[in-house]
Write a protein that holds these residues in place. Structure first.
Motif: not given
Length: 266
Positions: A94-95, A109-110, A112, A130, A144, A146
């Motif tokens: 995740t970022t 990010e979702p 990407a 996501p 967060d 992913i």
């Protein structure tokens, strides 16, 4: 079309797997601590690790990239797992996780996408998918997460998707609309904590059946269902859920022998 590369998957335990794809060696969610310790997950939640890894870190061999669904929970990245990150050429996460980890970590990010390329190996396109690690509005608390979808030339059935720690929600359903999934590695276990009662933080077998009804994968591989006290739905209960599914879904399920390298057609 390029010939399909050989794909071999080793389920090391919990969410941790080694993916060998045409010369690539990719590690998911590294957890290698021995059992016995209790880990704090924040906001009064905690859990004890009850099973150690089936493959020790020293036996892993070189790792080209780590696919880390999130860095802030010990059942997805523990202390020994962290020691492996600097040796990997890339860490995708995740970022927020990339900012915390630094070094070779790259945040996605979702939806990407990034590319893994190396001479003599298939080029792998990695798309972040996501995930929501709890009920609605829980993101500020749980953080967060992913998943990852991997695509390369020569796939027979579609992309290889790693769900990450997520519940079933509308974001997961968009994956069926946007991607053709051939192999689904689903993080299950129906995670719950005593302090938060019936709230689930990962999918159950019933949820897994529902997402399979949407994506219709050729192969479904359950992971993240054993090794920790807060994994509340063990394999036998998940099997019962799949037993009542449609024939193609029930027939897609492949339980990997933990610690054994298994060839998979993707």
């Amino acid at each position: 079309m390029s010939p399909a590369p050989q794909v071999r998957i080793t389920h090391i335990g919990g969410p941790t797997t080694l993916l060998e794809i045409g010369g690539w060696r990719l590690l998911t969610d590294p957890t290698f601590d021995p059992p016995g310790r209790r880990y704090d997950f924040g906001w009064g939640t905690s859990s004890k690790k009850v099973t150690g890894p089936a493959v020790p870190p020293a036996a892993l061999g070189p790792i080209d990239a780590v696919l880390l669904t999130h860095d802030h929970h010990g059942d997805n990245l523990d202390d020994l797992g962290r020691t492996l990150l600097p040796s990997a050429r890339r860490v995708l996460t995740t970022t927020a996780g990339a900012r915390r980890l630094g070094g070779a970590a790259r945040g996605l990010e979702p939806w990407a996408t990034t590319v893994l390329s190396h001479k003599g190996r298939p080029t792998i396109e990695v798309t972040a998918t996501p995930a929501r690690h709890g009920p609605p509005l829980s993101q500020p608390i749980v953080g967060d997460v992913i998943g990852f979808a991997l695509r390369w030339d020569g796939q027979h059935h579609g992309q290889l998707w790693i769900s990450g720690d997520t519940v079933l929600y509308h974001g997961i359903r968009t994956i069926a609309e946007r991607l053709r999934i051939g192999t689904a590695m689903l993080h299950l276990g129906g995670v719950r904590f005593p302090i938060t009662g019936p709230i689930r933080y990962t999918m159950t077998g019933r949820h897994a059946v529902r997402i399979c009804q949407a994506i219709r994968p050729h192969t479904t591989i359950p992971v993240h269902y054993e090794g920790w006290r807060h994994f509340q739905q063990p394999r036998e209960e998940i099997e019962r859920e799949f037993a009542g599914a449609a024939d193609d879904i029930r027939g897609s399920v492949r339980w990997l022998t933990i610690g054994a390298a298994t060839d998979v057609t993707v």
